[in-house]
Design an enzyme around this catalytic site. Structure first.
Site, PDB file in Angstrom:
ATOM      1  N   GLU A   1       4.811  -6.374   1.602  1.00  0.00           N
ATOM      2  CA  GLU A   1       4.287  -6.906   0.585  1.00  0.00           C
ATOM      3  C   GLU A   1       3.717  -5.574  -0.207  1.00  0.00           C
ATOM      4  OE1 GLU A   1       1.250 -10.769   1.947  1.00  0.00           O
ATOM      5  OE2 GLU A   1       1.069  -8.420   1.352  1.00  0.00           O
ATOM      6  N   PRO A   2       5.066  -4.993  -0.597  1.00  0.00           N
ATOM      7  CA  PRO A   2       4.887  -3.760  -1.529  1.00  0.00           C
ATOM      8  C   PRO A   2       4.579  -4.128  -3.472  1.00  0.00           C
ATOM      9  CG  PRO A   2       7.316  -4.004  -0.999  1.00  0.00           C
ATOM     10  CD  PRO A   2       6.487  -4.664  -0.635  1.00  0.00           C
TER      11      PRO A   2
ATOM     12  N   GLY B   1       1.122  -1.147  -0.153  1.00  0.00           N
ATOM     13  CA  GLY B   1      -0.334  -0.220   0.121  1.00  0.00           C
ATOM     14  C   GLY B   1       0.873   1.192  -0.121  1.00  0.00           C
TER      15      GLY B   1
ATOM     16  N   TYR C   1      -0.407  -1.931 -12.232  1.00  0.00           N
ATOM     17  CA  TYR C   1      -1.599  -2.742 -12.544  1.00  0.00           C
ATOM     18  C   TYR C   1      -2.525  -1.821 -13.498  1.00  0.00           C
ATOM     19  CZ  TYR C   1      -1.954  -3.614  -7.651  1.00  0.00           C
ATOM     20  OH  TYR C   1      -1.153  -3.948  -5.788  1.00  0.00           O
TER      21      TYR C   1
ATOM     22  N   CYS D   1     -13.993   1.479 -28.138  1.00  0.00           N
ATOM     23  CA  CYS D   1     -15.426   1.750 -28.659  1.00  0.00           C
ATOM     24  C   CYS D   1     -15.736   2.215 -27.163  1.00  0.00           C
ATOM     25  CB  CYS D   1     -15.952   0.703 -29.429  1.00  0.00           C
ATOM     26  SG  CYS D   1     -15.497   0.628 -30.676  1.00  0.00           S
TER      27      CYS D   1
ATOM     28  N   ARG E   1      -6.307   2.407 -15.823  1.00  0.00           N
ATOM     29  CA  ARG E   1      -6.770   2.592 -14.412  1.00  0.00           C
ATOM     30  C   ARG E   1      -7.934   4.570 -14.172  1.00  0.00           C
ATOM     31  NH1 ARG E   1      -3.064   4.445 -11.297  1.00  0.00           N
ATOM     32  NH2 ARG E   1      -4.329   3.880  -9.776  1.00  0.00           N
TER      33      ARG E   1
END
Ligand code: LLP
Length: 428
Positions: free
Chosen positions: A287-288, A245, A387, A358, A327
């Site tokens: 846990e990055p 996070g 991501y 589209c 995103r």
């Protein structure tokens, strides 16, 4: 303008990544293209391991959250840097194993792991699971028994901390699909049940309080909450995992605290809270994902049409979009854009960068300051290493872009561009 550390501008206004001319690479490999700096990924890995070594007197583990970007290249780089891997599916596990990970250094996560995935993970020798519910503890115990394994298991707790970019609240909120609630006695019961199981070894506690967090306090609060809970159980718990996070910068207006400061604050909180609870120092795990790969990546597009709608907006269309970066469409995420060959030209307008799918929501961003873009220009979007590829799709049957890495003074593809043939590979 925000430029990630791996990027610079040449005297004649060309964008460079680790000294390499970005537009030249885009023309050689074609666009859209993900370009990544190996040096940036390596230094991010080392930032975590070195900070923990310096700030935490006990043992520590950094596991790379491979959901941020999963491919053989990145996982084998993380492995060589001494990180563990965090996986959340059979596919991520398969990739980590293909990248040469020792299965004992793989942490298997997920809020609804299937029986098939757990069986596959146990057969592969995965040594660490994070259990998301009491039901899963029973399932893991049963399947581990069948597999003749005895993996370590940590409990994913729901500490009731909601972390946003600039603030956090302790809601005690139990309305989340992840984890075991702490405000009922369910978490304590789960710990007792797990401790009594024959085929698993209760190794510790885990939480993940959010993503893109810019301040230390929620991590400190999470660490304190886990340690207090460990004290309450009276059980010998070896590990405390504070999740990932750690936030990164995407635009000028964002100002995250240094990652090393956030991590060191959490490490300190663990030391203090363990002392208060009279507990030995746990092994501290984190846990990055985003912070390891995000700043290392840029996406390159070729500008197509530019539509000025007087009094409304200017659309700059590119040859990718939501299929390689969903995103903005999904979260309203903001990015910084630039023309890779005219970096010294001042912004001409705030434009909307549109993709080719589209779908009217297929935008990379709105109100993005950009020099006067023309068809054929190479457009760069910064900090797309996390991501983007991992959430890419084939909507409109668009092939996914390749990943090219800048390393040792040259550019090299580590994931090839999909072909039309790839697109029909599963069609029967
Ligand atoms: N550990 C667990 C249990 C997680 O659920 C996550 C992310 C991480 C670690 C890594 O978090 P990071 O360091 O990357 O923030 N797709 C979203 C992000 C979803 C994050 C989900 N969990 C985005 O594009 O912003």
């Amino acid at each position: 303008m925000y430029l990630p550390q791996c990027c610079s501008v040449s005297p004649n206004g060309r964008l460079l990544m680790d000294g390499l001319d970005v537009a030249d690479i885009a023309r050689e490999y074609g666009t859209p293209l993900y370009l990544m700096s190996e040096e940036s990924i390596v230094s991010a890995c080392r930032l975590f391991t070195d900070t923990l070594k310096a700030a935490y007197p006990g043992q520590s583990v950094t596991a790379y959250a491979s959901k941020a970007l999963s491919c053989k290249y990145i996982l084998s780089l993380a492995r060589r840097e001494g990180l563990w891997a965090d996986v959340v599916s059979g596919g991520e596990l398969y990739t980590a194993l293909a990248a040469g990970f020792d299965p004992r250094n793989i942490i298997y996560h997920g809020n609804n792991k299937t029986e098939g995935e757990l069986t596959y993970a146990l057969a592969s020798g995965v040594g660490y699971f994070v259990a998301d519910s009491t039901r899963e503890l029973y399932l893991l115990d049963e399947l581990s028994g069948k597999a003749g394994a005895r993996p370590d298991v940590a409990l994913r707790l729901k500490p009731g901390i909601e972390a946003h970019t600039h603030e956090y609240v302790q809601t005690g909120k139990i309305d989340s699909k992840f984890g075991i609630p702490m405000e009922t006695d369910e978490a304590l019961r789960a710990a007792e049940i797990a401790a009594g199981m024959k085929n698993i070894s209760l190794a510790g506690l885990h939480c993940h309080i959010g993503s893109q967090i810019f301040i230390s306090e929620p991590f400190v609060c999470a660490a304190q909450t886990l340690l207090r809970f460990a004290g309450q159980t009276g059980l010998p718990l070896r590990d405390v995992n504070i999740g990932g996070g750690f936030g990164i910068r995407y635009t000028d207006s964002q100002t995250p605290e240094d990652i090393s400061a956030m991590l060191a604050a959490a490490a300190n909180a663990v030391v203090l809270a363990a002392g208060e609870q009279g507990l030995p120092l746990p092994r501290l795990m984190c846990e990055p994902g985003r912070s390891v790969v995000g700043p290392a990546g840029i996406t390159l597009y070729t500008v197509g049409g530019v539509k000025h709608i007087p009094g409304v907006r200017t659309y700059v269309s590119v040859d990718g979009g939501m299929t390689d970066n969903i995103r903005h469409a999904l979260y309203g995420a903001e990015y910084t854009a630039a023309l890779a060959e005219r970096m010294r030209e001042p912004p001409d307008a705030a434009v909307t960068i549109a993709g080719r799918a589209c779908e009217s929501g297929d935008l990379i961003g709105t109100n993005m300051p950009l020099a006067n873009a023309k068809p054929g220009d190479i457009l760069a979007i910064f900090a797309t290493g996390a991501y983007n590829y991992s959430m890419a799709s084939n909507y409109n049957r668009v092939p996914r872009p390749p990943i090219v890495v800048a390393r040792g003074g040259r550019a090299e593809a580590v994931v090839r561009r999909e072909t039309y043939e790839d697109l029909t590979r599963c069609d029967l």
